[in-house]
Design a protein around this motif. Structure first.
Motif, PDB file in Angstrom:
ATOM      1  N   ILE A 324      72.584  49.969  -1.483  1.00  0.00           N
ATOM      2  CA  ILE A 324      71.139  49.974  -1.647  1.00  0.00           C
ATOM      3  C   ILE A 324      70.740  50.696  -2.947  1.00  0.00           C
ATOM      4  O   ILE A 324      69.797  50.322  -3.640  1.00  0.00           O
ATOM      5  CB  ILE A 324      70.487  50.617  -0.415  1.00  0.00           C
ATOM      6  CG1 ILE A 324      69.166  49.967  -0.098  1.00  0.00           C
ATOM      7  CG2 ILE A 324      70.308  52.099  -0.553  1.00  0.00           C
ATOM      8  CD1 ILE A 324      68.643  50.386   1.262  1.00  0.00           C
ATOM      9  N   ILE A 325      71.494  51.738  -3.283  1.00  0.00           N
ATOM     10  CA  ILE A 325      71.220  52.480  -4.510  1.00  0.00           C
ATOM     11  C   ILE A 325      71.849  51.789  -5.711  1.00  0.00           C
ATOM     12  O   ILE A 325      71.211  51.583  -6.744  1.00  0.00           O
ATOM     13  CB  ILE A 325      71.785  53.919  -4.397  1.00  0.00           C
ATOM     14  CG1 ILE A 325      70.973  54.732  -3.405  1.00  0.00           C
ATOM     15  CG2 ILE A 325      71.807  54.603  -5.758  1.00  0.00           C
ATOM     16  CD1 ILE A 325      69.564  55.010  -3.854  1.00  0.00           C
ATOM     17  N   GLN A 331      70.295  46.903 -11.741  1.00  0.00           N
ATOM     18  CA  GLN A 331      69.224  46.089 -12.305  1.00  0.00           C
ATOM     19  C   GLN A 331      68.346  46.908 -13.259  1.00  0.00           C
ATOM     20  O   GLN A 331      68.027  46.469 -14.357  1.00  0.00           O
ATOM     21  CB  GLN A 331      68.376  45.481 -11.185  1.00  0.00           C
ATOM     22  CG  GLN A 331      67.404  44.418 -11.667  1.00  0.00           C
ATOM     23  CD  GLN A 331      66.822  43.599 -10.524  1.00  0.00           C
ATOM     24  OE1 GLN A 331      66.491  44.136  -9.477  1.00  0.00           O
ATOM     25  NE2 GLN A 331      66.711  42.305 -10.719  1.00  0.00           N
ATOM     26  N   LEU A 363      72.417  42.357 -15.846  1.00  0.00           N
ATOM     27  CA  LEU A 363      71.044  41.943 -15.576  1.00  0.00           C
ATOM     28  C   LEU A 363      71.012  40.646 -14.768  1.00  0.00           C
ATOM     29  O   LEU A 363      70.193  40.471 -13.869  1.00  0.00           O
ATOM     30  CB  LEU A 363      70.304  41.749 -16.903  1.00  0.00           C
ATOM     31  CG  LEU A 363      68.795  41.605 -16.800  1.00  0.00           C
ATOM     32  CD1 LEU A 363      68.143  42.946 -16.502  1.00  0.00           C
ATOM     33  CD2 LEU A 363      68.219  41.039 -18.090  1.00  0.00           C
ATOM     34  N   MET A 364      71.916  39.720 -15.092  1.00  0.00           N
ATOM     35  CA  MET A 364      71.917  38.434 -14.394  1.00  0.00           C
ATOM     36  C   MET A 364      72.660  38.521 -13.064  1.00  0.00           C
ATOM     37  O   MET A 364      72.433  37.689 -12.183  1.00  0.00           O
ATOM     38  CB  MET A 364      72.557  37.354 -15.277  1.00  0.00           C
ATOM     39  CG  MET A 364      71.783  37.035 -16.544  1.00  0.00           C
ATOM     40  SD  MET A 364      69.993  36.768 -16.305  1.00  0.00           S
ATOM     41  CE  MET A 364      70.009  35.190 -15.451  1.00  0.00           C
ATOM     42  N   PHE A 365      73.542  39.475 -12.898  1.00  0.00           N
ATOM     43  CA  PHE A 365      74.285  39.564 -11.645  1.00  0.00           C
ATOM     44  C   PHE A 365      73.564  40.428 -10.602  1.00  0.00           C
ATOM     45  O   PHE A 365      73.691  40.204  -9.392  1.00  0.00           O
ATOM     46  CB  PHE A 365      75.694  40.118 -11.899  1.00  0.00           C
ATOM     47  CG  PHE A 365      76.555  40.040 -10.685  1.00  0.00           C
ATOM     48  CD1 PHE A 365      77.037  38.804 -10.250  1.00  0.00           C
ATOM     49  CD2 PHE A 365      76.861  41.170  -9.952  1.00  0.00           C
ATOM     50  CE1 PHE A 365      77.804  38.711  -9.108  1.00  0.00           C
ATOM     51  CE2 PHE A 365      77.629  41.081  -8.795  1.00  0.00           C
ATOM     52  CZ  PHE A 365      78.107  39.848  -8.373  1.00  0.00           C
ATOM     53  N   PRO A 367      70.521  40.679  -9.409  1.00  0.00           N
ATOM     54  CA  PRO A 367      69.722  40.075  -8.327  1.00  0.00           C
ATOM     55  C   PRO A 367      70.599  39.607  -7.169  1.00  0.00           C
ATOM     56  O   PRO A 367      70.182  39.686  -6.013  1.00  0.00           O
ATOM     57  CB  PRO A 367      69.041  38.882  -9.015  1.00  0.00           C
ATOM     58  CG  PRO A 367      69.008  39.217 -10.456  1.00  0.00           C
ATOM     59  CD  PRO A 367      70.262  40.018 -10.716  1.00  0.00           C
ATOM     60  N   GLY A 368      71.801  39.141  -7.476  1.00  0.00           N
ATOM     61  CA  GLY A 368      72.713  38.719  -6.415  1.00  0.00           C
ATOM     62  C   GLY A 368      73.218  39.904  -5.619  1.00  0.00           C
ATOM     63  O   GLY A 368      73.318  39.852  -4.386  1.00  0.00           O
ATOM     64  N   ARG A 370      71.718  42.603  -5.078  1.00  0.00           N
ATOM     65  CA  ARG A 370      70.656  43.125  -4.202  1.00  0.00           C
ATOM     66  C   ARG A 370      70.509  42.286  -2.930  1.00  0.00           C
ATOM     67  O   ARG A 370      69.784  42.676  -2.011  1.00  0.00           O
ATOM     68  CB  ARG A 370      69.312  43.157  -4.951  1.00  0.00           C
ATOM     69  CG  ARG A 370      69.226  44.285  -5.968  1.00  0.00           C
ATOM     70  CD  ARG A 370      67.852  44.317  -6.620  1.00  0.00           C
ATOM     71  NE  ARG A 370      66.802  44.503  -5.633  1.00  0.00           N
ATOM     72  CZ  ARG A 370      65.515  44.219  -5.842  1.00  0.00           C
ATOM     73  NH1 ARG A 370      65.138  43.721  -7.009  1.00  0.00           N
ATOM     74  NH2 ARG A 370      64.617  44.417  -4.905  1.00  0.00           N
ATOM     75  N   ILE A 371      71.168  41.139  -2.893  1.00  0.00           N
ATOM     76  CA  ILE A 371      71.042  40.233  -1.747  1.00  0.00           C
ATOM     77  C   ILE A 371      72.339  40.164  -0.944  1.00  0.00           C
ATOM     78  O   ILE A 371      72.323  40.205   0.283  1.00  0.00           O
ATOM     79  CB  ILE A 371      70.632  38.824  -2.249  1.00  0.00           C
ATOM     80  CG1 ILE A 371      69.212  38.878  -2.833  1.00  0.00           C
ATOM     81  CG2 ILE A 371      70.730  37.798  -1.130  1.00  0.00           C
ATOM     82  CD1 ILE A 371      68.856  37.685  -3.708  1.00  0.00           C
ATOM     83  N   THR A 375      70.387  42.178   2.228  1.00  0.00           N
ATOM     84  CA  THR A 375      69.381  42.468   1.201  1.00  0.00           C
ATOM     85  C   THR A 375      68.962  43.939   1.282  1.00  0.00           C
ATOM     86  O   THR A 375      69.181  44.603   2.295  1.00  0.00           O
ATOM     87  CB  THR A 375      68.119  41.617   1.411  1.00  0.00           C
ATOM     88  OG1 THR A 375      67.559  41.951   2.690  1.00  0.00           O
ATOM     89  CG2 THR A 375      68.430  40.132   1.373  1.00  0.00           C
ATOM     90  N   ASP A 376      68.335  44.412   0.204  1.00  0.00           N
ATOM     91  CA  ASP A 376      67.752  45.760   0.221  1.00  0.00           C
ATOM     92  C   ASP A 376      66.956  45.972   1.506  1.00  0.00           C
ATOM     93  O   ASP A 376      67.033  47.035   2.142  1.00  0.00           O
ATOM     94  CB  ASP A 376      66.761  45.944  -0.944  1.00  0.00           C
ATOM     95  CG  ASP A 376      67.414  45.857  -2.318  1.00  0.00           C
ATOM     96  OD1 ASP A 376      68.646  45.791  -2.383  1.00  0.00           O
ATOM     97  OD2 ASP A 376      66.656  45.844  -3.306  1.00  0.00           O
ATOM     98  N   GLU A 377      66.172  44.952   1.873  1.00  0.00           N
ATOM     99  CA  GLU A 377      65.256  45.092   3.003  1.00  0.00           C
ATOM    100  C   GLU A 377      66.035  45.180   4.330  1.00  0.00           C
ATOM    101  O   GLU A 377      65.694  45.987   5.197  1.00  0.00           O
ATOM    102  CB  GLU A 377      64.280  43.909   3.029  1.00  0.00           C
ATOM    103  CG  GLU A 377      63.279  43.907   1.858  1.00  0.00           C
ATOM    104  CD  GLU A 377      63.875  43.461   0.526  1.00  0.00           C
ATOM    105  OE1 GLU A 377      64.939  42.808   0.530  1.00  0.00           O
ATOM    106  OE2 GLU A 377      63.281  43.780  -0.527  1.00  0.00           O
ATOM    107  N   ILE A 378      67.060  44.347   4.463  1.00  0.00           N
ATOM    108  CA  ILE A 378      67.868  44.386   5.689  1.00  0.00           C
ATOM    109  C   ILE A 378      68.603  45.731   5.784  1.00  0.00           C
ATOM    110  O   ILE A 378      68.683  46.335   6.858  1.00  0.00           O
ATOM    111  CB  ILE A 378      68.881  43.214   5.687  1.00  0.00           C
ATOM    112  CG1 ILE A 378      68.137  41.886   5.863  1.00  0.00           C
ATOM    113  CG2 ILE A 378      69.936  43.404   6.759  1.00  0.00           C
ATOM    114  CD1 ILE A 378      67.650  41.610   7.267  1.00  0.00           C
TER     115      ILE A 378
END
Lengths: 409, 371, 409, 371
Positions: A324-325, A331, A363-365, A367-368, A370-371, A375-378
């Motif tokens: 999560i961190i 990013q 930068l391009m990796f 977002p992946g 974080r999922i 995901t961050d939210e889960i």
């Protein structure tokens, strides 16, 4: 409070070091795992050598080819192994998650058939849980398994899985299927193992926004499996999957990619707002401090986890905060680095961009990252519920027959 | 109080959206994304020229429509929303604005009509390498009307006909126009985070150059050009950010997890609310920038900085959290999310990174508040 | 796009200016509203003068004492009025929310009785909705109203309200009460107006963590009200409250307190990390830029709202973002300012702290601003639901009899 | 790997908690909060002295328990959790540590036993006004063993017996011990954001002063003292931050809104998860600081900085979001939330603001990575 091994640990470390000195590869052999890369032969060879010496899965019982060791011994081995130019490890999902599940739920013959080859790296496994419509919600799987109409007791599996790591080079997989759509979602699932070479199985790599293809879609079309390939009772697959997923938490790695030290190095050599080195910029210095403190916090959180293992305790809840961190930091740091380059930051050609474009790749990796694996939210939900003991989200899907559940389709 | 676009401008906006929906769907954008040999969408560029958009803010005497900058703002917003893969910004926000700002009559008469007609693609070249460019850092130089040096990256440098170049002459910075199709120019495409926009390294070896504006005024002039471009880019960013919010909202309303749409979870609701708030703040700042641009107000440097900072932040946030809202599928090449993520980087960096503008903003505030 | 008045607006502004020049107070008269302060007489006098000239509620119809004007005229008046040293305005809750509710739901006599005195500032009103157990959930009110046992048809009100602004100097109030605990929560409420001087009503100021006491607890003990004091039908109070709350949104003000300009001024005069002025610190400069951009964004969002009003349109959803930004900014800015002062930042004595302790005051007040009039979280829900059209949170309390609803008590 | 406290240390911690639960409930803290005439809780101070905590890390030869710094860390955490209104930090983390670090034998023998016995309250005085204090900014000076100047704020300056003062002697910074009960000292209490901790302005006019440590080394020494104090303060901050999370969690689990506990809303769940994550990162950094402190490691400046930065951030976030979780009631004087909000400010500022430590951290990293 110190960072020293106990005498037992020190002895084990010494033994491992000696063995690695004698046996580990002397030089690297490519690191492109995606698509099965050229390193696969080296990976298999190294795995076989570790297995022969009992180092493939140290915590497994001796009768499975392990050492009956404790988790800290595995950690020590991993630490020491990492000092050598070892090839990538495509076996971890199989050994960490799939094979233990098979071993827990299959008969002795099946266990005997699979454990050895997996341990020696001769056969690779993948885990087929996620589905396009399911996402974080594994229990929402729609891939169907129905009895073959010929009365053989065999099952026919049809449907689609997604985000399957390593499917393109796997020999076997475990797959969770819907067997009873009239039952509530958690109560109509059944788990099977499948042969990934079956002609009814088609593997398609997923083209990521970052360019790579580490994951796959897997399509099942009337894949026939024997009832003996079933793991656990019919409609009891959710419980089986929990055994698999329980093992996942220990397997999730941290983020790699460019970190604070690379940022500092880049800042030292770049002109800043006034032409002086960017590293003089107090705004960047404060960011550096924050990232360092986070990275150190994670590092020492891992040390606390290892201490618990070393003391024979179960690691505390602190071990759940890593991704999560690190994903968000990856990013933010990449974003700040690209902006530090100013107009030039848009360039991602490795031949032109500083650090061979490491910041642009991050930068391009990111977002992946974080999922993937939650995901961050889960993950925040998991911390809130499992660690802090707060209530689960309100569930509307607990007692509804699966076929009646709204899906928007 | 009349702090909004007029009905005519809003009509132009809705017409522009219809046009781009028909002529620049993301499937067309992807043709540029996926084909390295295709630096921009030539058909779209031609169609846009036919619409008269290239000359929207160019006076009628120079072949434009003679509308105004507010009209250009609404077009910019729609281009940003469509992630249009054309050299519009380079040609119109940078080159045409620079020439209107600093060109002499001959330059205006010679170049503006060609821009309006779609016959000239423009570019602007300031950056020479990684990091912030300061006046003393400029290496490119002009001697005897010949320009020598290396500029990288130059957006649309690979396809442009005419390039505005920051260079030193007699040790003083100046702006110079160089015919990129002429002698002494070597172009090499460079790969960037946003393949839907062209970029190049330009190597000049004694390329013929004519000065734009007064000698020694190059840095002050380029700041003014960047201010004007910043406002227009901010509208592109607002358009992109709003589109991200729409995409995220639409997906969240159709995607089910645990038996209900993910839009019913507060984690998603509040994320989208955060996007909305940032987008509205960006829009309000962009409007003020538009007013300053259109009235040539003395507040322009401050207004342009605020517009650029707010819009860059909003588009970045919306682009990354749109992917996050989509989950795994948002990370695939096939989904359009990454087009906006990439473009948000391109627009943030092309006229200098937001941190450069924050410093510029505070310097101006400092002077203003001290006065 | 410009900032000019239309010709009609300009004419109105000129008229207002002339009137204010002739009539507005020439010097301030204290500004301590809390506890009824010494400014009350001045406030009432100024209100009476505005009422006499039709400026007290410009948008009200002429028969009520307004001008039948449009909202932009009210805005113009407020702008011009603010240029004069006017006393505080304790009438806004009454005129903006309570009296319109009374006027909508009461009979003509009652309306006639209350509108004039309220407009002239002779009587002050408060709104008694929030309760200790309710918080953001006004429909959860537990204050009971039962029919008096004497058969008179009167009601007896008992219970407690909280966070009541101005209760300590109010003459009347509107109060929402539970009349049917067997109905679901939204369906068993009834609204009444009450005389705040009734001996059964006790007002206790709330001591805030910031030191002040702008809000009150209000205790009701068998407060007898006539059935004619009822506003709307029995058990229909929720609908009545919506009329009141609809008017609230327009009344919420922005944050005051120290802003970016004060921060910049302080930074100019303080030693920074290297002894040079703190304003040279790029980390602080970036923060200043961010705050400025937010503040300008809010200012121009208000300009967009006013433009909509000026064009006779309903303001768009953008008008709902003010407090959510300004409250958080107030806390962050104050926090950064106090840290900029370094060790000295802890001092909040107005005689010693820079800007008379404005940053320290902001720091202690900001937590309240993030809560009052809707927490950050509730406001984000409102934006998500009302502006973006996302679904409401799942409700477990819709069809449950109020008395059976879990409350943790 | 042994990166945790020992069972003995954990036992001491649980005993400390029991003791403070009994002797320092927040009702007692509020007696100091609400009574301007009461600068600290004298009875608690006496009881703490009787527990031996003041001398926990002071060697037995100087009257202490001779335990170690790890023991002091666990006590600090519990004091922070209890928002204890006593001059423990000033006396133990600052003064006693300074004397152990730089005192000569006579100073150690003269002062440490009195601290351990609770007979001397300490203070440290560096700040002279608003903003960051740099070596060249020090105005207080010592001539002929007499100290003159003004220090503000001095935590516990109003109640302390012995004060460590940063001052210049022959133009060079040094540290000096001043008897605050002696001549040439004027004390005035100053109001602060945290009335549960005392603070004063000290005016020295020729007050007798004895130097601690070498001449001219004052700035280097005070940095070392602050490093040691920073680790111990970090544990207080971790204790406070954890208590805020507990309070927020307990309230969220009992408070109903719209028919369910607010802890069931993701906005609250994720807020508490964020608190948890920050608190754990702070704790891990504090542990590393404790290790460095206890082993006198060369990593101390970096470890102490990281501990202080992480703990300051965690306590600030937890304190403010604890109020937010409570809603309106959290903003009242009667609820304890603001005690932690206030203390989080006090602990963040008392040894210099986090931004000062960030700069210190990065300077060290810069040197380390360049080497």
């Amino acid at each position: 409070m110190d960072f020293n091994d106990t005498p037992e640990e020190a002895a084990y470390r010494a033994q491992v070091r000696t063995w690695l000195e004698a046996n580990a590869p002397k030089r690297a052999t490519g690191d492109d795992l995606e698509g099965g890369g050229d390193s696969m032969a080296a990976s298999k060879a190294w795995q076989a050598r570790k297995a022969a010496a009992g180092y493939a899965q140290i915590t497994w019982p001796k009768e499975w080819g392990g050492q009956g060791g404790n988790p800290i011994q595995q950690v020590i081995f991993n630490q020491e192994e990492a000092k050598h130019p070892i090839p990538p490890n495509p076996f971890q999902i199989g050994l960490g998650m799939c094979v233990p599940t098979v071993a827990t739920f299959a008969d002795d013959d099946t266990k005997a058939r699979f454990v050895g080859p997996a341990l020696r790296g001769e056969e690779i496994w993948c885990q087929l849980f996620s589905e396009p419509s399911g996402g974080s919600d594994v229990a929402a799987s729609r891939t169907r398994a129905v009895r073959a109409p010929d009365g053989s007791g065999d099952w026919l599996i049809s449907g689609q899985k997604v985000w399957t790591t390593g499917a393109q080079f796997s020999d076997f997989g475990i797959v969770i299927c819907r067997t009873n759509p009239d039952a509530p979602k958690h109560k109509g699932l059944t788990m099977f193992w499948v042969d990934m070479h079956d002609p009814g199985i088609e593997v398609k790599p997923i083209h990521q926004m970052s360019g790579g293809s580490g994951f796959n879609e897997v399509f099942f079309t009337d894949v026939r499996v024997k009832d003996s390939q079933r793991l656990g009772a019919i409609d009891d697959g959710w419980k089986v999957s929990l055994v698999t997923l329980m093992n996942e938490r220990l397997a999730v790695g941290g983020a790699s990619g460019a970190g604070w030290a690379q940022f500092m190095e880049a800042a030292r050599n770049l002109p800043g707002l006034d032409g002086a080195p960017a590293l003089k910029d107090q705004a960047l210095r404060e960011k550096l401090a924050d990232w360092y403190v986070q990275a150190e916090g994670l590092k020492h959180t891992r040390n606390r986890t290892m201490t618990a293992l070393s003391r024979g305790q179960t690691p505390g809840p602190e071990s759940s905060i890593g991704k999560i961190i690190s994903a968000v930091q990856m990013q933010e740091l990449a974003h700040a680095a690209v902006e530090m380059l100013d107009q030039y930051g848009i360039i991602n050609d490795p031949a032109l961009a500083p650090l061979h474009g490491a910041f642009q790749s991050s930068l391009m990796f990111a977002p992946g990252l974080r999922i993937a694996g939650g995901t961050d939210e889960i993950l925040k939900n998991i911390i809130a519920e499992r660690v802090l003991g707060l209530p689960g989200d309100i569930r509307v899907d607990k007692d509804v027959p699966f076929k009646d559940m709204p899906t928007g389709r | 109080m009349n702090f909004d676009f007029s009905d005519d401008q809003k009509f132009l906006k809705s017409e522009a959206r219809k046009f781009l929906d028909a002529n620049a769907p993301t499937g067309r954008v992807r043709q540029v994304l996926d084909d390295e040999a295709r630096p921009y969408d030539q058909a779209l560029w031609k169609a846009v020229a036919e619409q008269g958009w290239l000359g929207a803010a160019i006076p009628e005497e120079f072949g434009g429509l003679g509308l105004g900058h507010l009209e250009l703002c609404v077009i910019a917003e729609e281009l940003g929303r469509a992630v249009a893969p054309i050299p519009f910004a380079s040609t119109v926000y940078f080159l045409a604005e620079a020439i209107q700002l600093a060109g002499d009559d001959r330059q205006k008469a010679g170049i503006l009509p060609k821009i309006a007609a779609g016959e000239v693609i423009g570019a602007v070249a300031t950056s020479e390498g990684p990091g912030v460019l300061t006046p003393s850092g400029v290496q490119t130089s002009v001697t005897g009307g010949r320009l020598t040096g290396v500029k990288i990256p130059v957006t649309d440098g690979d396809i442009a006909d005419l390039c505005l170049v920051l260079a030193k002459e007699n040790g003083q910075p100046g702006l110079f126009l160089v015919d990129l199709n002429g002698e002494g120019v070597t172009r090499e495409p460079v790969k960037t985070l946003d393949p839907t926009r062209d970029a190049a390294r330009l190597t000049f070896k004694g390329a013929p150059a004519q000065r734009l504006g007064a000698a020694g005024e190059g840095f002050a002039l380029i700041e003014q050009v960047f201010d004007r471009a910043a406002v227009l880019l901010a509208f592109e960013q607002c358009g992109g950010a709003d589109r991200c919010l729409e995409m995220a909202k639409a997906y969240a309303l159709e995607r089910y997890a645990f038996g209900r749409v993910i839009a019913s979870y507060q984690a998603i609701k509040h994320k989208l609310a955060d996007m909305y708030v940032k987008n509205e703040l960006a829009r309000s700042n962009a409007y003020y920038g538009a007013w300053a641009l259109n009235t040539n107000a003395p507040e322009m440097p401050v207004a342009a900085s605020a517009a650029r900072i707010a819009a860059s932040e909003a588009f970045w946030f919306a682009a990354k959290e749109n992917i996050q809202t989509h989950g795994g599928i948002g990370f695939t090449w096939e989904m359009d999310c990454h087009l906006y993520y990439r473009r948000s980087r391109q627009l943030s960096l092309v006229a200098g990174a937001p941190r450069v503008w924050k410093e510029r903003l505070v310097s101006h505030l400092e002077r203003r508040n001290a006065a």
